[in-house]
Enzyme design. Structure first.
Site, mmCIF file in Angstrom:
data_model
loop_
_atom_site.group_PDB
_atom_site.id
_atom_site.type_symbol
_atom_site.label_atom_id
_atom_site.label_comp_id
_atom_site.label_asym_id
_atom_site.label_seq_id
_atom_site.Cartn_x
_atom_site.Cartn_y
_atom_site.Cartn_z
ATOM 1 N N HIS A 1 -4.805 34.300 -13.214
ATOM 2 C CA HIS A 1 -4.622 34.553 -11.782
ATOM 3 C C HIS A 1 -3.198 35.046 -11.586
ATOM 4 O O HIS A 1 -2.261 34.264 -11.418
ATOM 5 C CB HIS A 1 -4.891 33.266 -10.986
ATOM 6 C CG HIS A 1 -4.831 33.457 -9.504
ATOM 7 N ND1 HIS A 1 -5.468 32.613 -8.616
ATOM 8 C CD2 HIS A 1 -4.210 34.388 -8.728
ATOM 9 C CE1 HIS A 1 -5.243 33.009 -7.378
ATOM 10 N NE2 HIS A 1 -4.465 34.086 -7.423
ATOM 11 N N HIS B 1 -1.204 38.519 -9.861
ATOM 12 C CA HIS B 1 -1.218 39.824 -9.180
ATOM 13 C C HIS B 1 -0.052 40.636 -9.731
ATOM 14 O O HIS B 1 1.108 40.224 -9.588
ATOM 15 C CB HIS B 1 -1.051 39.638 -7.678
ATOM 16 C CG HIS B 1 -2.112 38.772 -7.061
ATOM 17 N ND1 HIS B 1 -3.237 39.294 -6.454
ATOM 18 C CD2 HIS B 1 -2.244 37.430 -6.993
ATOM 19 C CE1 HIS B 1 -3.997 38.308 -6.017
ATOM 20 N NE2 HIS B 1 -3.429 37.156 -6.329
ATOM 21 N N HIS C 1 -10.962 35.179 -4.702
ATOM 22 C CA HIS C 1 -10.117 34.147 -4.090
ATOM 23 C C HIS C 1 -10.975 33.413 -3.062
ATOM 24 O O HIS C 1 -11.666 34.050 -2.253
ATOM 25 C CB HIS C 1 -8.944 34.787 -3.350
ATOM 26 C CG HIS C 1 -7.807 35.234 -4.220
ATOM 27 N ND1 HIS C 1 -7.958 36.098 -5.250
ATOM 28 C CD2 HIS C 1 -6.486 34.920 -4.177
ATOM 29 C CE1 HIS C 1 -6.770 36.312 -5.828
ATOM 30 N NE2 HIS C 1 -5.855 35.598 -5.186
ATOM 31 N N GLU D 1 -8.330 28.867 -0.643
ATOM 32 C CA GLU D 1 -6.864 28.788 -0.640
ATOM 33 C C GLU D 1 -6.475 28.406 0.781
ATOM 34 O O GLU D 1 -6.081 27.274 1.039
ATOM 35 C CB GLU D 1 -6.250 30.136 -1.051
ATOM 36 C CG GLU D 1 -4.721 30.145 -1.036
ATOM 37 C CD GLU D 1 -4.114 31.542 -1.280
ATOM 38 O OE1 GLU D 1 -4.804 32.557 -1.075
ATOM 39 O OE2 GLU D 1 -2.917 31.590 -1.652
ATOM 40 N N ASP E 1 0.163 33.339 -10.029
ATOM 41 C CA ASP E 1 -0.185 34.063 -8.797
ATOM 42 C C ASP E 1 0.766 35.252 -8.552
ATOM 43 O O ASP E 1 0.444 36.378 -8.941
ATOM 44 C CB ASP E 1 -0.210 33.096 -7.606
ATOM 45 C CG ASP E 1 -1.089 33.579 -6.449
ATOM 46 O OD1 ASP E 1 -1.744 34.626 -6.577
ATOM 47 O OD2 ASP E 1 -1.134 32.887 -5.408
ATOM 48 N N ASP E 2 1.908 34.996 -7.909
ATOM 49 C CA ASP E 2 2.894 36.037 -7.593
ATOM 50 C C ASP E 2 4.272 35.528 -7.993
ATOM 51 O O ASP E 2 5.094 35.185 -7.133
ATOM 52 C CB ASP E 2 2.851 36.346 -6.093
ATOM 53 C CG ASP E 2 1.478 36.811 -5.641
ATOM 54 O OD1 ASP E 2 1.120 37.963 -5.930
ATOM 55 O OD2 ASP E 2 0.759 35.997 -5.029
HETATM 56 N N1 ADE Z 1 -2.522 38.686 -2.866
HETATM 57 C C1 ADE Z 1 -1.457 38.361 -3.637
HETATM 58 N N2 ADE Z 1 -1.350 37.025 -3.741
HETATM 59 C C2 ADE Z 1 -2.363 36.486 -3.026
HETATM 60 C C3 ADE Z 1 -2.814 35.163 -2.763
HETATM 61 N N3 ADE Z 1 -2.182 34.097 -3.236
HETATM 62 N N4 ADE Z 1 -3.892 35.001 -1.977
HETATM 63 C C4 ADE Z 1 -4.526 36.057 -1.479
HETATM 64 N N5 ADE Z 1 -4.171 37.319 -1.703
HETATM 65 C C5 ADE Z 1 -3.099 37.536 -2.480
HETATM 66 ZN ZN ZN Z 2 -3.860 35.215 -5.834
#
Ligand code: ADE
Ligand code: ZN
Length: 339
Positions: free
Chosen positions: A20, A22, A200, A203, A281-282
């Site tokens: 997971h 991005h 997703h 969340e 994630d990011d």
């Molecule tokens: N795009 C990038 N990170 C995300 C996340 N945590 N949830 C949904 N969309 C995303």
């Molecule tokens: Zn994500």
């Protein structure tokens, strides 16, 4: 060595997969600044320190505003190569052996960047990672769930000529108010093209979005899914069916899905018998890469070495690798833990 350093050394030793992630969320401000300068653009922030200081988010949508603004510097094949390659070299330091990264084509197509430019830059970096870093990959193309499903269908058709290089489709962006059902036709078409499916869900959206992602979209893996615990019957189903959940602890704290790491449901999810994995994630926005996510969760929740080994093993079990390759990686995790 303090506890954090000891844990980090242990976790780093374990081979891991990241499921997971991005790619656009790995754009560090320094790299964004360099790319902006060579493209004759300015960053949405006056400098790198101001950018970092602005990375305090109220919720998912306040983060996504910054995330999409920063992606505006990415224009050329080289930009997408550099973005992907810089993540992969950082992942190699964390002993990531396999990655199934997401990219968001609509964030770039809407700015006039051709699909071939971005996908070629990403794929070249993934190939180089396999050759030079020994990191294997399966690329996943995400649709923006807050945009029209018809647009997603057009993207899917555009991607068709790369279908043997794009393993699957996913669903991301603002979740609440954008239920998975809207994308049933798009996901059915992707399945007909032989693509894997993830989404997703759970969340910021309710547990019902998790169930609908499985039942309506045919999702094989749920990204986040942390809100499943609000529905005991759903939790039991996810455990029984061994549905993988790609959990992102630092992301959940930074986006206020939970207020502190001590409240994070990761340990309860493990105790419920769920097939959970840990992911970043990011990472450019949430204060840490893969090992940091394992370590911060372990410190706050009192995870044992056994739990950490289970999470590393799960990262391969939950991947789209074939069964024999998964088994080899799981063995390697056990050997590293013992050694
Ligand atoms: N795009 C990038 N990170 C995300 C996340 N945590 N949830 C949904 N969309 C995303
Ligand atoms: Zn994500």
């Amino acid at each position: 060595m303090d506890d954090r350093e000891r844990l980090a050394a242990f976790v780093r030793r374990l081979p891991k997969a990241e499921l997971h992630l991005h790619l656009e969320g790995t754009l560090e401000p320094e790299l964004a600044l360099g790319i902006a300068q060579r493209n004759g653009l300015s960053l949405p922030f006056p400098d790198v320190d101001t950018a970092r200081a602005a990375y305090r988010f109220r919720d998912l949508s306040s983060f996504l505003n910054v995330y999409y603004a920063m992606t505006g510097v990415l224009r050329t094949e080289q930009d997408f190569y550099d973005l992907t390659w810089s993540y992969l070299t950082r992942a190699a330091e964390d002993n990531v052996r396999h990655v199934e990264p997401f990219f968001d084509p609509q964030a770039h197509l809407s700015r006039g960047i051709p699909f071939g430019i971005l996908v070629t830059g990403i794929l070249l970096a993934l190939e180089d990672a396999e050759e030079h870093l020994g990191i294997t990959s399966r690329l996943i193309m995400c649709f923006l769930r807050d945009q029209p499903p018809e647009e997603a269908m057009t993207v899917l058709e555009t991607a068709h000529r790369y279908r043997d290089r794009i393993a699957g489709v996913g669903l991301d962006s603002a979740e609440a108010g954008f239920p998975p059902e809207r994308f049933s036709d798009v996901f059915a078409r992707a399945a007909a093209y032989g693509m894997r499916r993830v989404a997703h869900a759970g969340e910021e959206g309710p547990p019902a979005y998790i169930a609908a992602s499985l039942d309506v979209l045919g999702a094989e893996r749920i990204d986040h899914g942390v809100r499943c615990l609000e529905d005991p019957a759903l939790t039991e189903r996810l455990a029984l069916e061994r549905v993988p959940l790609t959990v992102c602890p630092l992301s959940n704290v930074r986006l206020h899905v939970v207020e502190t790491m001590a409240e994070h449901p990761l340990k309860r999810m493990l105790e419920a018998g769920l097939l959970v994995t840990v992911n970043s994630d990011d990472p450019a926005y949430f204060g840490g890469y893969l090992v940091d996510n394992y370590v911060e969760a372990a410190l706050a929740l009192g995870l044992s070495e056994h739990d950490l080994v289970t999470l590393a093993e799960n990262s391969f079990r939950a991947s789209f690798l074939d069964e024999a390759t998964k088994a080899r990686h799981v063995e390697a995790v056990r050997a590293a833990a013992a050694g």
